[in-house]
Design a protein around this motif. Structure first.
Motif, short mmCIF file in Angstrom:
data_model
loop_
_atom_site.label_atom_id
_atom_site.label_comp_id
_atom_site.label_asym_id
_atom_site.label_seq_id
_atom_site.Cartn_x
_atom_site.Cartn_y
_atom_site.Cartn_z
N PRO A 198 0.83 -1.21 0.00
CA PRO A 198 0.00 0.00 0.00
C PRO A 198 0.86 1.25 0.00
CG PRO A 198 0.05 -0.99 2.17
CD PRO A 198 0.79 -1.92 1.27
N SER A 199 0.42 2.26 -0.73
CA SER A 199 1.13 3.53 -0.78
C SER A 199 0.71 4.39 0.39
CB SER A 199 0.85 4.26 -2.08
OG SER A 199 -0.54 4.54 -2.19
N ASP A 200 1.49 5.46 0.62
CA ASP A 200 1.20 6.35 1.75
C ASP A 200 -0.13 7.07 1.57
OD1 ASP A 200 3.55 5.55 2.83
OD2 ASP A 200 4.72 7.26 2.05
N ASN A 201 -0.52 7.31 0.33
CA ASN A 201 -1.74 8.07 0.07
C ASN A 201 -2.97 7.19 -0.05
OD1 ASN A 201 -0.22 10.45 0.00
ND2 ASN A 201 0.24 10.18 -2.18
N GLU A 202 -2.80 5.88 0.10
CA GLU A 202 -3.93 4.98 -0.06
C GLU A 202 -4.85 5.09 1.14
OE1 GLU A 202 -4.82 0.26 -0.98
OE2 GLU A 202 -2.78 1.03 -0.85
N VAL A 203 -6.13 5.09 0.92
CA VAL A 203 -7.13 5.20 1.98
C VAL A 203 -8.09 4.03 1.84
CG1 VAL A 203 -6.99 7.70 2.13
CG2 VAL A 203 -8.57 6.67 0.52
N PRO A 204 -8.81 3.69 2.91
CA PRO A 204 -9.79 2.60 2.81
C PRO A 204 -10.88 2.91 1.80
CG PRO A 204 -9.30 3.13 5.10
CD PRO A 204 -8.65 4.19 4.28
N ASP A 205 -11.56 1.86 1.36
CA ASP A 205 -12.62 2.03 0.35
C ASP A 205 -13.77 2.87 0.88
OD1 ASP A 205 -11.13 0.49 -1.34
OD2 ASP A 205 -12.18 -1.38 -0.88
N SER A 206 -14.01 2.81 2.19
CA SER A 206 -15.12 3.60 2.73
C SER A 206 -14.88 5.09 2.59
CB SER A 206 -15.32 3.25 4.21
OG SER A 206 -14.16 3.56 4.96
N TYR A 207 -13.62 5.52 2.44
CA TYR A 207 -13.31 6.93 2.27
C TYR A 207 -13.51 7.38 0.82
CZ TYR A 207 -11.16 7.28 6.91
OH TYR A 207 -10.93 7.29 8.25
N SER A 208 -13.22 6.50 -0.11
CA SER A 208 -13.23 6.88 -1.53
C SER A 208 -14.43 6.38 -2.30
CB SER A 208 -11.95 6.36 -2.20
OG SER A 208 -11.84 4.95 -2.04
N LEU A 209 -15.27 5.54 -1.66
CA LEU A 209 -16.43 4.99 -2.37
C LEU A 209 -17.66 5.13 -1.49
CD1 LEU A 209 -14.87 1.70 -3.78
CD2 LEU A 209 -15.25 3.84 -5.03
N ASN A 210 -18.82 5.06 -2.11
CA ASN A 210 -20.10 5.07 -1.42
C ASN A 210 -20.82 3.77 -1.69
OD1 ASN A 210 -20.19 7.54 -0.04
ND2 ASN A 210 -20.78 8.65 -1.89
N GLY A 211 -21.30 3.15 -0.62
CA GLY A 211 -22.07 1.94 -0.78
C GLY A 211 -23.48 2.23 -1.24
N VAL A 212 -24.25 1.17 -1.38
CA VAL A 212 -25.63 1.32 -1.84
C VAL A 212 -26.45 2.12 -0.84
CG1 VAL A 212 -27.72 0.07 -2.52
CG2 VAL A 212 -25.46 -0.85 -3.13
N LYS A 213 -26.32 1.77 0.44
CA LYS A 213 -27.07 2.49 1.47
C LYS A 213 -26.67 3.96 1.52
CE LYS A 213 -28.41 -1.16 4.68
NZ LYS A 213 -28.35 -1.62 6.09
N GLU A 214 -25.37 4.22 1.35
CA GLU A 214 -24.91 5.60 1.40
C GLU A 214 -25.46 6.41 0.23
OE1 GLU A 214 -20.68 5.88 3.58
OE2 GLU A 214 -20.65 4.57 1.83
N LYS A 215 -25.55 5.78 -0.92
CA LYS A 215 -26.11 6.49 -2.08
C LYS A 215 -27.59 6.78 -1.85
CE LYS A 215 -22.85 4.53 -5.43
NZ LYS A 215 -22.69 3.68 -6.63
N VAL A 216 -28.31 5.82 -1.29
CA VAL A 216 -29.72 6.06 -0.98
C VAL A 216 -29.84 7.18 0.06
CG1 VAL A 216 -31.80 5.04 0.00
CG2 VAL A 216 -30.36 3.70 -1.54
N LEU A 217 -28.95 7.17 1.05
CA LEU A 217 -28.98 8.20 2.07
C LEU A 217 -28.69 9.59 1.49
CD1 LEU A 217 -29.22 8.89 5.07
CD2 LEU A 217 -26.79 8.36 5.32
N LEU A 218 -27.76 9.68 0.55
CA LEU A 218 -27.48 10.95 -0.10
C LEU A 218 -28.68 11.43 -0.90
CD1 LEU A 218 -23.80 10.40 -1.28
CD2 LEU A 218 -24.60 11.77 0.64
N ALA A 219 -29.42 10.48 -1.50
CA ALA A 219 -30.63 10.87 -2.21
C ALA A 219 -31.67 11.42 -1.25
CB ALA A 219 -31.18 9.66 -2.98
N TYR A 220 -31.82 10.78 -0.09
CA TYR A 220 -32.73 11.30 0.93
C TYR A 220 -32.30 12.70 1.37
CZ TYR A 220 -34.84 6.66 1.59
OH TYR A 220 -35.50 5.49 1.41
N ALA A 221 -30.97 12.88 1.56
CA ALA A 221 -30.47 14.18 1.99
C ALA A 221 -30.75 15.25 0.95
CB ALA A 221 -28.97 14.09 2.27
N GLY A 222 -30.59 14.90 -0.34
CA GLY A 222 -30.90 15.87 -1.39
C GLY A 222 -32.36 16.25 -1.39
N ASN A 223 -33.22 15.27 -1.19
CA ASN A 223 -34.67 15.55 -1.15
C ASN A 223 -35.00 16.41 0.07
OD1 ASN A 223 -37.43 15.36 -1.76
ND2 ASN A 223 -37.66 13.56 -0.44
N PHE A 224 -34.37 16.10 1.23
CA PHE A 224 -34.60 16.89 2.44
C PHE A 224 -34.13 18.33 2.24
CE2 PHE A 224 -33.77 18.42 6.71
CZ PHE A 224 -34.85 17.91 7.43
#
Length: 819
Positions: free
Chosen positions: A21-47
């Motif tokens: 791993p490189s020094d700048n590598e971060v976990p996937d949770s930092y650089s990606l959004n899961g399915v639930k997170e995408k749904v949550l962002l959609a809820y946040a946009g609607n709110f």
């Protein structure tokens, strides 16, 4: 050999591929959004759209800022509740102080706009800097982890709070000291007070004096108020054009959990707690924790005063998730129906089945013991207050153990020092604090228990050598044999106070002859070590209730220059004056020795009781002898006190010149002695293990041990060791042959018995029994054949082993005679 090499060449070994791993590598949770997170962002946009449509005059909400990887994350998932195994982070005040000290504050780029990026707490801890939102997220994560009901609050604050400008604020540590002193004074005032005697002065004259004093005080007060008003106007901040619009984030702790009786705010940038109506916070927009997000629907025209924090009331707080964790308000006079509770539980179950808040995308928060101990960035931090400067240092950063220093000034420009307060830790001399008053040159040093001679506090003057004799020392009386509590020195006096002595002595006042200024200066500079002549000694005693008051000495005065001794006794019941007696010490020459001549004219007395009989001359003479011995003993104790004081001063000078810190035996990183000792033990154990293994391989070690394991052998010992070694090998070889022979005979005998059994059952055996017999015979013949081969091979190799041992013994240098 060539065939073996060709076979080995066919074997190919390849190293597995490893992706580092490189020094700048971060976990996937930092650089990606899961399915639930995408749904949550959609809820946040609607709110967000609904909120903007309904409340267009309010600023947009901070719902899904981007993180350090440029990925949108819902704000609630930025909080990662964490419990760290440090007692310093278990209480809210010490936890808030750590966060405020550990991080460097970074103001918002645009003070009136919400930040576009809110990074994770792990990156904040790594960089040791962040804005107010990142401060609050980290502090809330730690507080929730240890059980507090904590929330991040987004709202508005004054310019000084948003810019962390504390130049107009009093240093909180000095305020705590003042509060502690006031509490101590109040404690001292509690208790019974003796009624003062009747005042016989003129009341009219007193009223005139009080009226004149009141007039003067009023003039001084008006003058002081005018000066304070002038200073306040000069130091007042300029008008803020963005007042009420500057965005800030802080922490709210609600009551109920962890024994919190009353809700309060915590300012994360300073670590201080404030009441809910603090005037530096001007309004609240939203607040959130790791479970939900609430929008304030209350009027903030009066700042945060009067706001209610019942998060279950939808009329006060609009929530993002309609969860039922917070109790809903019940209309007074209306009884809740069970059907309503059942419906609410069904709605909650349906909600949980529909959607659940995803876990935090932030990695677990980690703080190493070294970081916890370092606290401040690079180990030190400086904060400027109103006419004060606070400096904090990590433990063991300074060689003198300094951990904090508060410098007070007389002016806002901090050019004229008034007082310097220093705090120390881990000092070998047990020094805890030093307070220097620069105006009068007074220095107060406080020590922890455990110091030699039980010194508790030392007050002296450093600026003027002529006043070096003026000092006060306080002691831990319970740790001293003489129960000394306080010792005061001036140029001509020494006063000592005692506590709970068995002889009831509680006060000793020594008066010296006045010394000329030249000799005083020399004594202050330690040029004159001669003892100062004593003029008078006054000793006072508490009442011993087992002795009558008229026989119990209350005070005795030794007048050395007049050769007199005065004694005062305790007051008797219903008396206002005590009985006294005065003795004249007779002159004793060297020829007379200790034979004193007593004359009744040498003593005078005042007896309160006129009916009391006068004591006999013999009793008076014995009393005088006891007083003379007491005078000599008092002089000796005074000289010991002078010597002890000088010793303490010399030791303190050496301690300040050569400061050393105490290091725990468990602190492996700093304890060089413990580390060296451990390394020596490891080397010693390794050497012992090596010697033990070498002895195990040494074939002569058992035989040398029989004769005491000498470093060298003589001729007789060489022959004995050689014969014992050959005899032992011969015995073992014979025993091995006997064991093989015994097993061979046992197998042969067992086979013969089975053959006899087979012949006797030859006509009645089944096929299975015949098969078992054949298998047994085959196995037995195999074992017998193996034992026969072993025995034959042993008979061939045993003589060769014996000859090899003979040759080895013959060539062993330890068994060779020196030429």
């Amino acid at each position: 050999m060539e065939s073996l090499i060709s076979e080995l060449d066919k074997i190919k070994v390849e190293a597995p591929s490893i992706t580092l791993p490189s020094d700048n590598e971060v976990p996937d949770s930092y650089s990606l959004n899961g399915v639930k997170e995408k749904v949550l962002l959609a809820y946040a946009g609607n709110f967000q759209r609904q909120f903007t449509q309904l409340y267009g005059d309010r600023k947009p909400l901070l719902l899904n800022p981007i993180n350090e990887c440029g990925i949108e994350k819902f704000l609630c998932t930025t909080i990662r509740p964490t419990y760290l195994p440090y007692k310093e982070l278990y209480e809210y005040d010490s936890c808030a102080e750590f966060v405020a000290d550990y991080l460097l504050y970074e103001p918002l780029k645009t003070p009136t706009e919400l930040p576009e990026r809110v990074v994770s707490s792990t990156l904040v801890l790594k960089n040791q800097q962040g804005n107010c939102f990142e401060y609050a997220n980290l502090m809330t994560s730690l507080l929730i982890g240890v059980g507090y009901d904590a929330y991040c609050v987004c709202g508005y604050a004054t310019q000084d709070i948003t810019l962390l400008n504390q130049l107009r604020k009093t240093c909180p540590l000095t305020v705590k000291d003042q509060i502690k002193e006031a509490v101590d004074e109040n404690k001292k005032k509690v208790g019974y007070i003796v009624k003062p005697p009747r005042d016989l002065n003129s009341q009219f004259e007193r009223r005139l004096e009080n009226k004149e004093k009141a007039k003067i005080e009023e003039q001084e007060r008006e003058k002081r108020e005018k000066e304070e008003t002038r200073i306040a106007e000069a130091e007042a901040p300029p008008p803020d054009s963005c007042y009420g619009l500057r965005i800030h984030c802080w922490v709210l702790v609600l009551s109920g959990m962890r024994g919190v009786a009353q809700s309060f705010f915590i300012e994360p940038t300073t670590g201080e707690d404030h009441p809910l109506d603090w005037d530096q916070y001007l309004g609240i927009e939203t607040l959130w924790n790791h479970k939900n997000y609430w929008v304030n629907m209350q009027d903030c025209s009066q700042g945060v005063q009067g706001l209610r924090y019942d998060l279950g009331d939808a009329t006060l707080w609009e929530f993002f998730f309609p969860c039922l964790e917070k109790p809903l308000l019940i209309v007074p006079g209306e009884q809740p129906q069970l059907e309503d509770y059942d419906k609410e539980e069904e709605d909650e179950d349906d909600l949980k089945e529909d959607f659940q808040l995803p876990p935090s995308w932030v990695q677990p928060i980690e703080i190493s013991p070294k970081d916890l101990e370092t606290r401040c960035p690079r180990g030190s931090k400086q904060v400027l207050y109103y006419r004060a400067k606070l400096e904090k240092f990590a433990e063991y950063l300074n060689q003198d153990g300094l951990v904090s220093r508060i410098t007070s000034y007389d002016d806002t420009g901090r050019s004229r020092k008034n007082q310097v307060q220093c705090q120390f830790q881990h000092r070998m001399d047990c020094l805890e604090s030093r307070v220097e008053s620069t105006k009068i040159g007074e220095v107060t040093e406080s020590f922890a228990p455990g110091r030699s001679r039980a010194l508790k506090e030392h007050i002296h003057y450093e600026s003027n050598p002529l006043r070096a004799a003026n000092r006060t020392m306080l002691f831990h009386s319970y740790a001293r044999v003489d129960c000394l509590f306080k010792r005061e020195f001036t140029a001509t006096e020494m006063i000592e106070h005692f506590k709970e002595r068995p002889d009831f002595l509680h006060y000793r006042h020594t008066t010296y002859h006045k010394v000329p200024k030249s000799r005083s200066l020399d004594a202050a500079l330690n040029k004159d070590t001669s003892q100062k002549p004593i003029l008078k000694i006054v000793e006072r005693f508490r009442h011993n209730h087992s002795i009558p008051p008229n026989s119990d000495v209350a005070e005795r005065v030794f007048l050395l220059d007049e050769n007199k001794i005065r004694v005062s006794y305790h007051l008797e019941k219903d008396r206002i004056t005590p009985s006294t007696r005065e003795y004249i010490i007779p002159q004793v020459t060297g020829d007379q020795g200790y034979n004193m001549h007593f004359d009744p004219d040498m003593t005078t007395a005042f007896q309160v009781d006129p009916y009391a009989s006068d004591p006999k001359n013999r009793h008076l003479f014995q009393h005088l002898e006891r007083l003379i011995l007491a005078q000599e003993e008092s002089i000796a104790r005074i000289r010991e006190s002078e010597k002890e004081t000088q010793t303490i001063l010399n030791v303190r000078m050496q301690e300040e010149l050569h400061t050393s810190l105490s290091i725990s035996v468990y602190d492996v990183a700093r304890n060089e002695a413990a580390r060296t000792h451990r390394r020596e033990l490891e080397l010693k154990l390794a050497e012992e293990e090596r010697i033990r293994k070498e002895k195990e391989k040494d074939y002569l070690a058992p035989f040398a041990a029989r004769i005491g394991d000498p470093p060298t052998f003589n001729r007789q010992q060489m022959e004995d060791v050689s014969q014992d070694c050959l005899k032992d090998l011969r015995t073992r070889l014979v025993d091995m042959a006997n064991i093989i022979q015994h097993r061979f005979e046992a197998e042969t005998e067992e086979l013969s018995k089975r053959q006899i059994w087979y012949k006797s059952k030859l006509g009645s055996l089944t096929k299975e029994e015949e098969k078992d017999y054949i298998d047994f015979c085959n196995d037995a013949m195999f074992r017998i054949h193996i034992l026969e081969q072993r025995l034959n091979r042993h008979k061939i190799t045993a003589p060769q082993k014996y000859r090899d041992l003979e040759n080895r013994l013959r060539n062993d240098p330890r068994l060779q005679l020196p030429h």
